[in-house]
Design a protein around this motif. Structure first.
Motif, PDB file in Angstrom:
ATOM      1  N   VAL A  14       7.712  -5.662 -68.670  1.00 38.20           N
ATOM      2  CA  VAL A  14       7.869  -5.370 -67.808  1.00 38.20           C
ATOM      3  C   VAL A  14       6.493  -4.846 -66.417  1.00 38.20           C
ATOM      4  CG1 VAL A  14       9.129  -3.997 -65.850  1.00 38.20           C
ATOM      5  CG2 VAL A  14      10.575  -4.663 -68.075  1.00 38.20           C
ATOM      6  N   SER A  15       6.110  -4.861 -65.700  1.00 37.11           N
ATOM      7  CA  SER A  15       5.160  -5.077 -64.720  1.00 37.11           C
ATOM      8  C   SER A  15       5.182  -4.367 -63.633  1.00 37.11           C
ATOM      9  CB  SER A  15       3.850  -6.026 -64.478  1.00 37.11           C
ATOM     10  OG  SER A  15       3.885  -5.875 -66.228  1.00 37.11           O
ATOM     11  N   ILE A  16       4.196  -3.530 -63.084  1.00 39.02           N
ATOM     12  CA  ILE A  16       4.749  -2.390 -61.649  1.00 39.02           C
ATOM     13  C   ILE A  16       3.129  -3.685 -60.873  1.00 39.02           C
ATOM     14  CG2 ILE A  16       4.753  -0.405 -60.539  1.00 39.02           C
ATOM     15  CD1 ILE A  16       6.269  -0.266 -61.943  1.00 39.02           C
ATOM     16  N   VAL A  17       4.342  -4.131 -59.970  1.00 39.73           N
ATOM     17  CA  VAL A  17       3.140  -5.023 -59.077  1.00 39.73           C
ATOM     18  C   VAL A  17       3.294  -4.084 -57.578  1.00 39.73           C
ATOM     19  CG1 VAL A  17       3.348  -6.943 -60.624  1.00 39.73           C
ATOM     20  CG2 VAL A  17       4.926  -6.623 -58.441  1.00 39.73           C
ATOM     21  N   PRO A  18       2.612  -4.989 -56.144  1.00 37.99           N
ATOM     22  CA  PRO A  18       2.816  -4.812 -55.204  1.00 37.99           C
ATOM     23  C   PRO A  18       4.247  -5.480 -54.526  1.00 37.99           C
ATOM     24  CG  PRO A  18       0.520  -4.963 -55.261  1.00 37.99           C
ATOM     25  CD  PRO A  18       1.461  -5.637 -56.581  1.00 37.99           C
ATOM     26  N   ASP A  19       5.293  -4.436 -53.719  1.00 36.84           N
ATOM     27  CA  ASP A  19       6.119  -5.065 -52.837  1.00 36.84           C
ATOM     28  C   ASP A  19       5.924  -6.160 -51.876  1.00 36.84           C
ATOM     29  OD1 ASP A  19       5.946  -3.674 -50.933  1.00 36.84           O
ATOM     30  OD2 ASP A  19       7.768  -1.801 -51.492  1.00 36.84           O
ATOM     31  N   ASP A  20       6.755  -6.620 -51.633  1.00 35.55           N
ATOM     32  CA  ASP A  20       6.575  -7.954 -50.128  1.00 35.55           C
ATOM     33  C   ASP A  20       5.742  -7.679 -49.366  1.00 35.55           C
ATOM     34  OD1 ASP A  20       7.187 -10.029 -52.513  1.00 35.55           O
ATOM     35  OD2 ASP A  20       8.827 -10.216 -51.236  1.00 35.55           O
ATOM     36  N   GLN A  21       6.593  -5.936 -48.812  1.00 33.30           N
ATOM     37  CA  GLN A  21       6.140  -5.066 -47.804  1.00 33.30           C
ATOM     38  C   GLN A  21       4.179  -4.667 -47.295  1.00 33.30           C
ATOM     39  OE1 GLN A  21       7.392  -4.852 -44.534  1.00 33.30           O
ATOM     40  NE2 GLN A  21       8.852  -5.967 -45.915  1.00 33.30           N
ATOM     41  N   PRO A  66       1.433 -11.625 -58.946  1.00 32.40           N
ATOM     42  CA  PRO A  66       2.493 -12.147 -59.280  1.00 32.40           C
ATOM     43  C   PRO A  66       3.972 -11.463 -57.987  1.00 32.40           C
ATOM     44  CG  PRO A  66       3.138 -11.203 -61.716  1.00 32.40           C
ATOM     45  CD  PRO A  66       1.630 -10.922 -60.887  1.00 32.40           C
ATOM     46  N   ARG A  67       4.424 -12.206 -57.303  1.00 32.12           N
ATOM     47  CA  ARG A  67       5.627 -11.188 -56.527  1.00 32.12           C
ATOM     48  C   ARG A  67       6.791 -10.943 -57.242  1.00 32.12           C
ATOM     49  NH1 ARG A  67       5.350 -11.887 -51.302  1.00 32.12           N
ATOM     50  NH2 ARG A  67       3.722 -13.511 -50.813  1.00 32.12           N
ATOM     51  N   ALA A 105       6.873  -2.760 -57.164  1.00 29.37           N
ATOM     52  CA  ALA A 105       8.521  -2.418 -57.706  1.00 29.37           C
ATOM     53  C   ALA A 105       7.722  -3.564 -59.021  1.00 29.37           C
ATOM     54  CB  ALA A 105       9.025  -4.078 -56.564  1.00 29.37           C
ATOM     55  N   GLU A 106       8.830  -3.839 -59.457  1.00 34.84           N
ATOM     56  CA  GLU A 106       8.746  -4.546 -60.942  1.00 34.84           C
ATOM     57  C   GLU A 106       8.899  -6.393 -61.156  1.00 34.84           C
ATOM     58  OE1 GLU A 106      11.886  -0.670 -63.303  1.00 34.84           O
ATOM     59  OE2 GLU A 106      12.171  -2.278 -63.098  1.00 34.84           O
ATOM     60  N   PHE A 107       7.956  -6.084 -62.284  1.00 36.00           N
ATOM     61  CA  PHE A 107       8.128  -7.764 -62.189  1.00 36.00           C
ATOM     62  C   PHE A 107       8.281  -8.049 -63.981  1.00 36.00           C
ATOM     63  CE2 PHE A 107       5.673 -10.982 -64.270  1.00 36.00           C
ATOM     64  CZ  PHE A 107       5.731 -12.367 -63.715  1.00 36.00           C
TER      65      PHE A 107
END
Length: 272
Positions: free
Chosen positions: A12-19, A45-46, A57-59
């Motif tokens: 589980v990684s933390i990435v930018p959300d779509d907004q 990744p999304r 958000a989480e990926f």
């Protein structure tokens, strides 16, 4: 003996959300995303998990950890005479394994080949005197490699993609402390003499060992670009770019000799 393992490792990684990818962060006016930032944002990744409410958000991604190991050993025993035995053994062990990291696209590859050869002679001079002479050779070549990526992004010209570090997000890109490649030779000579007389059991021996150790351990050769926050990433306000200079030397060689002697006497005071 052979081993093949295929196992999915989830992270589980933390990435930018779509907004955030559009420059929209909670409680702030819309940020115009710098054109230089877009390729870096696209490395993440999304999101496919929980939204954390702060632009991140989480990926959850799964990397196939593929492992292979092949091993064999050969032993040879020969009676030179009724009181003289020669023994030789060779061991071979070759392995490689995928090492999952933060994201499925960016993983490491471990490999190692180990070889051991030993030959010894055990000579019985008399019922009370036994000598064993031994020679051993060990070789190992462990390595942790960074496979090439499909990303065209370069932090340092002429180098593959390095690592992007953003405070609050999981690091993306290749491992900045690799590749590492090592080469070890170990030569061993030893002799052990056992003598029994009266109430004494005397053991005398010696050892000589010679090490050859070579290593090539790179760090930040592909660069590490750091940002203090997600907002700074969107605006391309880099904290710094760390990278090894073109004349950096990562190769080291070590040589060492080890000598050892011992004498031991087991004394029996009486039959008990």
């Amino acid at each position: 003996e052979g081993l093949r393992e295929f196992k999915g490792i989830s992270r589980v990684s933390i990435v930018p959300d779509d907004q955030a990818r559009l420059g929209v962060l909670p409680g702030q006016s819309v940020i115009k995303v710098d054109s230089r930032s877009q390729p870096l944002i696209n490395l993440f990744p999304r999101a496919n998990g929980n939204n954390l409410g702060d632009g991140t958000a989480e990926f959850t991604g799964t990397t196939n950890r593929v492992a292979r190991n092949d091993f064999f050993t050969i032993r040879f025993d020969h009676n030179l005479s009724k009181s003289d035995v020669l023994t030789a053994r060779y061991l071979f062990d070759d392995s490689d394994q995928v090492l999952p990291r933060n994201f499925p696209e960016f993983f490491n590859q471990a490999a190692n080949r180990k070889q051991t050869f030993t030959i010894s002679e055990r000579k019985i001079f008399s019922p009370n005197v036994v000598n064993e002479l031994r020679f051993g050779f060990n070789r190992a070549t462990p390595a942790e490699l960074v496979p090439e990526t499909s990303s065209p992004v370069q932090l340092i010209a002429g180098r593959q993609l390095g690592e992007i570090t953003v405070s609050g997000l999981t690091e993306v890109g290749t491992d900045r402390t690799n590749p590492k490649m090592f080469f070890l030779n170990d030569f061993q000579f030893s002799n052990d003499l056992s003598v029994v007389f009266d109430r004494h059991h005397l053991k005398i021996g010696g050892l000589f060992e010679r090490f050859h150790y070579n290593g090539n351990s790179e760090t930040r050769t592909r660069g590490q670009l750091r940002f203090s926050s997600l907002e700074d990433l969107l605006k391309f306000k880099a904290q710094d770019l760390q990278g090894a200079s073109t004349d950096s030397d990562f190769i080291r060689g070590f040589r060492q000799s080890l000598f050892a002697l011992y004498i031991q006497d087991d004394f029996r005071f009486n039959s008990r």
